[in-house]
Design a protein around this motif. Structure first.
Motif, short mmCIF file in Angstrom:
data_model
loop_
_atom_site.label_atom_id
_atom_site.label_comp_id
_atom_site.label_asym_id
_atom_site.label_seq_id
_atom_site.Cartn_x
_atom_site.Cartn_y
_atom_site.Cartn_z
N LYS A 197 0.86 -1.19 0.00
CA LYS A 197 0.00 0.00 0.00
C LYS A 197 0.89 1.23 0.00
O LYS A 197 1.92 1.24 0.69
CB LYS A 197 -0.90 -0.01 1.23
CG LYS A 197 -1.90 1.13 1.31
CD LYS A 197 -2.79 0.95 2.54
CE LYS A 197 -3.78 2.07 2.69
NZ LYS A 197 -4.62 1.88 3.90
N LYS A 198 0.49 2.24 -0.76
CA LYS A 198 1.33 3.44 -0.88
C LYS A 198 0.48 4.68 -0.65
O LYS A 198 -0.67 4.75 -1.07
CB LYS A 198 1.98 3.48 -2.26
CG LYS A 198 3.03 4.56 -2.42
CD LYS A 198 3.73 4.44 -3.76
CE LYS A 198 4.81 5.51 -3.90
NZ LYS A 198 5.52 5.42 -5.19
N ASP A 199 1.09 5.65 0.02
CA ASP A 199 0.44 6.94 0.23
C ASP A 199 1.52 8.01 0.12
O ASP A 199 2.27 8.25 1.06
CB ASP A 199 -0.22 6.99 1.61
CG ASP A 199 -0.96 8.29 1.85
OD1 ASP A 199 -1.49 8.46 2.97
OD2 ASP A 199 -1.02 9.14 0.94
N GLN A 200 1.61 8.60 -1.03
CA GLN A 200 2.61 9.63 -1.34
C GLN A 200 4.01 9.08 -1.09
O GLN A 200 4.44 8.16 -1.78
CB GLN A 200 2.31 10.89 -0.53
CG GLN A 200 0.93 11.48 -0.86
CD GLN A 200 0.63 12.77 -0.12
OE1 GLN A 200 1.32 13.17 0.82
NE2 GLN A 200 -0.40 13.45 -0.56
N ARG A 201 4.75 9.60 -0.13
CA ARG A 201 6.14 9.17 0.07
C ARG A 201 6.26 7.95 0.97
O ARG A 201 7.36 7.47 1.23
CB ARG A 201 6.96 10.32 0.67
CG ARG A 201 7.07 11.55 -0.22
CD ARG A 201 8.02 12.57 0.40
NE ARG A 201 7.54 13.10 1.67
CZ ARG A 201 8.05 12.81 2.87
NH1 ARG A 201 9.09 11.99 2.97
NH2 ARG A 201 7.56 13.36 3.97
N ILE A 202 5.15 7.46 1.46
CA ILE A 202 5.17 6.35 2.40
C ILE A 202 4.55 5.10 1.77
O ILE A 202 3.52 5.20 1.08
CB ILE A 202 4.38 6.72 3.68
CG1 ILE A 202 5.08 7.85 4.41
CG2 ILE A 202 4.23 5.52 4.60
CD1 ILE A 202 4.28 8.37 5.60
N ALA A 203 5.18 3.97 1.98
CA ALA A 203 4.65 2.71 1.48
C ALA A 203 4.87 1.63 2.54
O ALA A 203 5.81 1.71 3.33
CB ALA A 203 5.32 2.31 0.17
N VAL A 204 3.98 0.67 2.54
CA VAL A 204 4.12 -0.47 3.44
C VAL A 204 3.97 -1.75 2.63
O VAL A 204 3.15 -1.82 1.71
CB VAL A 204 3.10 -0.40 4.60
CG1 VAL A 204 1.68 -0.36 4.07
CG2 VAL A 204 3.29 -1.54 5.56
N THR A 205 4.81 -2.73 2.93
CA THR A 205 4.72 -4.03 2.28
C THR A 205 4.50 -5.10 3.33
O THR A 205 4.93 -4.96 4.48
CB THR A 205 6.01 -4.34 1.49
OG1 THR A 205 7.12 -4.33 2.40
CG2 THR A 205 6.24 -3.31 0.40
#
Lengths: 114, 113
Positions: B57-65
């Motif tokens: 999941k990505k939100d602008q400069r932040i992503a989580v895997t």
């Protein structure tokens, strides 16, 4: 919305005294959580409520700790008697839909027991 | 009991670099993985979360895997800025619901200009 409101922000008390921490959750949130944060143990869940009913208090460290939620807009965490090892930052958090959208934390109460 | 391990405990990067924080969890029933940012004197703030049916999941400069097989999840911050400096906590739900969270021990991120 003002967010989750905790009071007091700081509390200094003497060992053996009763301490009461207060929390007002976000309006419309139906779950409320009390956490304790220390350097040694990190963030620990103490107890949580759904619709004002305590669901899980397995994290409450001792019988000296008690929590109540008399209505949807107010909760208290009480320590009686307090001990120096209770010194920590206590956070209240609330959520909607039983946490499915994450928690919103308050700014915390820093408790120092001397 | 269930626990969440988080690494590294401290991370220093130059402004503009990327930062990666990694967590592992133990409860196979965990299905919700939020990340919180805590600034000095404030409560943790939710910055991104991911459910077990999603790998990234990505939100602008932040992503989580999320890798459910390996029980790993990671936070990626790109193009870091000094205001990203804070303590970051990962968490995992336990017991199959969303409510009861176990938190990692935190990563202190310092972004130098």
């Amino acid at each position: 919305d003002a967010g989750v409101i905790q009071s007091p922000r700081h509390e200094v008390t003497e060992m053996g005294q009763e301490v009461t921490l207060r929390c007002k959750p976000i309006s419309g949130h139906n779950s409320l959580f009390w956490y304790r944060q220390t350097m040694m143990r990190g963030l620990e869940l103490l107890i949580y409520f759904n619709n004002n009913v305590p669901i899980d208090d397995s994290g409450m460290p001792e019988d000296r700790f008690s929590a109540k939620m008399p209505n949807a807009s107010f909760s208290t965490l009480k320590i009686q008697p307090s001990e120096p090892r209770d010194s920590a930052v206590y956070f209240c958090a609330s959520s909607f839909r039983q946490g499915a959208n994450g928690y919103t934390f308050g700014s915390g109460t820093r408790l120092t027991v001397v | 009991g269930e626990n969440v391990e988080q690494h590294p405990s401290t991370l220093s990067v130059q402004e503009g670099d990327s930062a990666v924080i990694k967590c592992t969890y133990s409860d196979s029933a965990s299905n919700y993985f939020p990340w919180y940012k805590q600034e000095l004197g404030k409560g943790p703030q939710l910055i991104i979360d991911i459910r077990s049916n999603v790998g990234e999941k990505k939100d602008q400069r932040i992503a989580v895997t999320l890798n459910k097989t390996a029980k790993h999840f990671s936070l990626h911050i790109t193009e870091t800025q000094p205001e990203d400096s804070a303590v970051y906590f990962c968490a995992a739900s336990i017991g199959g619901g969303f409510q009861k969270l176990v938190f990692g021990t935190g990563t202190r991120l310092l972004v130098s200009p």
